[in-house]
Scaffold this active site. Structure first.
Site, PDB file in Angstrom:
ATOM      1  N   GLY A  31      20.196  12.828   1.993  1.00 19.48           N
ATOM      2  CA  GLY A  31      19.222  14.393   2.626  1.00 19.48           C
ATOM      3  C   GLY A  31      18.456  14.216   1.099  1.00 19.48           C
ATOM      4  N   LYS A  49      20.556  21.400  -1.251  1.00 22.44           N
ATOM      5  CA  LYS A  49      21.149  19.631  -0.032  1.00 22.44           C
ATOM      6  C   LYS A  49      20.636  19.722   0.929  1.00 22.44           C
ATOM      7  CE  LYS A  49      22.929  15.530  -1.105  1.00 22.44           C
ATOM      8  NZ  LYS A  49      23.816  14.608  -1.810  1.00 22.44           N
ATOM      9  N   ASP A 152      31.973   7.137  -5.083  1.00 22.31           N
ATOM     10  CA  ASP A 152      30.938   6.031  -5.874  1.00 22.31           C
ATOM     11  C   ASP A 152      30.304   7.218  -6.811  1.00 22.31           C
ATOM     12  OD1 ASP A 152      27.798   5.172  -5.420  1.00 22.31           O
ATOM     13  OD2 ASP A 152      26.990   6.550  -3.834  1.00 22.31           O
TER      14      ASP A 152
HETATM   15  N1  LIG Z   1      22.770  20.746  -7.948  1.00 19.38           N
HETATM   16  C1  LIG Z   1      21.598  20.063  -8.618  1.00 19.38           C
HETATM   17  N2  LIG Z   1      20.524  20.376  -9.548  1.00 19.38           N
HETATM   18  C2  LIG Z   1      19.373  19.185  -9.587  1.00 19.38           C
HETATM   19  N3  LIG Z   1      18.903  18.688  -9.345  1.00 19.38           N
HETATM   20  C3  LIG Z   1      19.555  17.527  -8.604  1.00 19.38           C
HETATM   21  C4  LIG Z   1      20.870  18.565  -8.274  1.00 19.38           C
HETATM   22  N4  LIG Z   1      22.035  17.589  -6.452  1.00 19.38           N
HETATM   23  C5  LIG Z   1      21.379  16.829  -7.112  1.00 19.38           C
HETATM   24  N5  LIG Z   1      20.247  16.490  -8.055  1.00 19.38           N
HETATM   25  C6  LIG Z   1      19.077  15.284  -8.065  1.00 19.38           C
HETATM   26  O1  LIG Z   1      17.523  15.592  -6.827  1.00 19.38           O
HETATM   27  C7  LIG Z   1      18.144  14.364  -6.154  1.00 19.38           C
HETATM   28  C8  LIG Z   1      19.139  13.412  -4.835  1.00 19.38           C
HETATM   29  O2  LIG Z   1      20.157  13.140  -5.617  1.00 19.38           O
HETATM   30  P1  LIG Z   1      21.522  13.102  -3.976  1.00 19.38           P
HETATM   31  O3  LIG Z   1      22.376  13.090  -4.473  1.00 19.38           O
HETATM   32  O4  LIG Z   1      20.310  13.357  -3.036  1.00 19.38           O
HETATM   33  O5  LIG Z   1      20.764  11.663  -3.715  1.00 19.38           O
HETATM   34  P2  LIG Z   1      20.913   9.984  -5.987  1.00 19.38           P
HETATM   35  O6  LIG Z   1      21.800  10.332  -6.081  1.00 19.38           O
HETATM   36  O7  LIG Z   1      19.527  10.149  -5.876  1.00 19.38           O
HETATM   37  O8  LIG Z   1      20.986   9.145  -4.307  1.00 19.38           O
HETATM   38  P3  LIG Z   1      22.019   8.459  -3.093  1.00 19.38           P
HETATM   39  O9  LIG Z   1      22.539   9.563  -2.449  1.00 19.38           O
HETATM   40  O10 LIG Z   1      21.935   7.250  -2.580  1.00 19.38           O
HETATM   41  O11 LIG Z   1      22.924   8.459  -4.471  1.00 19.38           O
HETATM   42  C9  LIG Z   1      18.470  13.728  -8.005  1.00 19.38           C
HETATM   43  O12 LIG Z   1      17.548  13.137  -8.717  1.00 19.38           O
HETATM   44  C10 LIG Z   1      19.525  14.148  -8.326  1.00 19.38           C
HETATM   45  O13 LIG Z   1      19.010  14.445 -10.183  1.00 19.38           O
END
Ligand SMILES: Nc1ncnc2c1ncn2[C@@H]1O[C@H](COP(=O)(O)OP(=O)(O)OP(=O)(O)O)[C@@H](O)[C@H]1O
Length: 514
Positions: A31, A49, A152
């Protein structure tokens, strides 16, 4: 004009009458994550998210909700897991959850350009391990504990923020494909994960246990120390990575960079995490933490570390305090105390802040029979000690401070003497004692005999470990921002239950320790 039509319709939206969406932070497999303001709480910045539009099936909704719940429960137990505060669905029925906003660097960026110097590596590795360990220890649902496997573990699922009092603070994100052990197996039996970090058994879609996370952690630790991956597949395809994880031996540190100065025992530890056979890996995160401890002592990484949950089993004999003929030492000042008049003359234990002329000390006062105190004193060469701190933030921030004394001669085949005190982090006393435990590195047990409460019969000084002090500091920081719902007694019950669960294993360890 085109830019306007592409504008993200979520920006500016007020979600659930509470969260004003500011900007898109990023997109992941599951997402999108947005930065938002919590208008109800005076504009506090949060991260939200949303589940991807393409994944709005019933199964994915359930998984997403379970991610939110897992993170919410785990983050009450570890500072190294992103805090989740709210869950809901928007007007289009798209589910979302609200997290603390983490301003910092992605761990991938930190390690992509360089290998980390040893003290920084050790500090970060300990924090990562602490977070994973907390997940493996599990969450409690309806009275049952379910260990969580992340599935993961990789650098892009970690964020590193700067805490003013603490320095670098690692947080684990993304429990999207984590799994409750013992939950419905069919839910996660197909392959999910990230190819370069997946364990051989994960590639096979087999039932996983926490040792699979240990393999992924091994890949990441290797990368942190060398700046390179331990394994290289011919192509970035499932088949190629399948063969690589099953059959390719990991590269040695020397083959990557002969001038790399990494202690051999650390290289061996990382290599053991990368073993193809689960039985050849460290079996628990606690094993890894134990192996890192002497390196931390040597490379003095404690300022940067956060830590392990409690536990320090000393296999050293208890040494009686040496009385100095000079000015009153802390031990001597303790020795001069008398049992407080407002306490019953009975076998009780309580924590106390002792103000001496020279300094303020964290102490535990305990009343036992004369005979038992003598046994502790006389048998000092045969005594073993256990010191540990457990903590829960929810519903009320509370620490359980445990000391156990085991005397090989007098306790043989019986229970150690357990000394337990609660420190309520929302009271002045609880906070002050915690602060003393962090700053002074020592605490003192004052033994009084039932038969002679006027005199302190024996003083036992004890040292906390750097890891314990670091953990206490984290708990103090977290508790300050934590809103208690005023159920201190319930937190005591939770800690008591946790202690009862650990008690047989600690007792056994004390009995068999050499
Ligand atoms: N609590 C948060 N505060 C700041 N940035 C965040 C937070 N949670 C996620 N992010 C940032 O948002 C982005 C998307 O995160 P998400 O966890 O959805 O996916 P991802 O880890 O990049 O990919 P995947 O789901 O394929 O492992 C990333 O750059 C992540 O560092």
């Amino acid at each position: 004009m085109q830019t306007r039509s592409r504008k993200d319709p979520r920006i500016g939206q007020l979600l659930s009458n509470r969260y004003q969406l500011i900007e898109l932070i990023g997109r992941g497999a599951m997402g999108q994550v947005y930065k938002a303001e919590d208008v109800l709480l005076g504009g506090v910045i949060v991260a939200i998210k949303f589940l991807a539009q393409t994944l709005l099936t019933r199964k994915m909704r359930d998984r997403f909700r379970s991610e939110a719940r897992t993170c919410a429960l785990l983050s009450t137990k570890s500072m190294h897991i992103v805090r989740v505060m709210d869950y809901g669905v928007d007007e289009q029925e798209v589910p979302y959850y609200v997290m603390e906003y983490l301003q910092g660097s992605s761990f991938s960026d930190i390690i992509s350009s360089q290998n980390l110097p040893l003290p920084r590596f050790l500090g970060l590795a300990r924090q990562i391990c602490a977070g994973i360990q907390c997940a493996h220890q599990g969450i409690t649902i309806d009275g049952s504990t379910y260990p969580i496997i992340h599935r993961d573990i990789k650098p892009s699922n970690l964020l590193v923020t700067q805490d003013p009092g603490f320095g670098e603070l690692v947080k684990i994100l993304d429990f999207g494909i984590s799994k409750l052990l013992q939950a419905d197996v069919s839910q996660t039996s197909s392959y999910m994960g990230t190819l370069a970090y997946s364990s051989p058994e994960q590639m096979e879609g087999r039932e996983l246990d926490s040792r699979s996370d240990i393999y992924s952690l091994g890949v990441m630790l290797f990368e942190m120390l060398t700046g390179k991956m331990p394994l290289q597949a011919d192509t970035h395809s499932f088949g190629s990575w399948y063969k690589t994880h099953h059959f390719q031996p990991p590269r040695t540190f020397e083959s990557i960079n002969p001038s790399l100065k990494v202690p051999k025992m650390l290289e061996n530890l990382v290599m053991s995490c990368l073993a193809k056979d689960v039985n050849d890996r460290p079996q628990t995160i606690a094993d890894i933490l134990k192996a890192l401890e002497p390196l931390e002592q040597r490379y003095n990484a404690t300022r940067q570390i956060s830590h392990r949950i409690g536990e320090a089993l000393l296999r050293r004999p208890v040494v009686a305090p040496v009385r100095s003929p000079d000015a009153l030492s802390p031990d001597e000042a303790c020795q001069l105390t008398t049992w407080p008049k407002d306490k019953p003359v009975a076998q009780i234990v309580f924590p106390h802040i002792l103000e001496t002329k020279r300094e303020t000390l964290a102490t535990i006062w305990v009343m036992l029979s004369q005979q038992e105190i003598e046994n502790i004193q006389i048998g000092k060469l045969y005594n073993r000690l256990y010191k540990n701190f457990l903590c829960t933030m929810s519903p009320h921030p509370m620490i359980l401070w445990i000391t156990a004394l085991y005397n090989q001669i007098h306790h043989k085949d019986s229970d150690p003497r357990w000394l337990r005190c609660y420190l309520d982090l929302k009271t002045e006393q609880g906070e002050k004692i915690s602060r003393l435990l962090i700053d002074k590195e020592k605490y003192y047990i004052l033994f009084f005999a039932l038969e002679d409460p006027q005199h302190c019969a024996y003083v036992l000084p004890l040292q906390t470990t750097p890891a314990q002090r670091s953990q206490l500091l984290q708990w103090m920081i977290t508790s300050r921002t934590w809103t208690s719902v005023g159920k201190a007694a319930l937190s005591k019950d939770i800690l008591r239950d946790e202690f009862e669960r650990l008690r047989p294993a600690i007792a056994e360890e004390l009995q068999v320790a050499q």
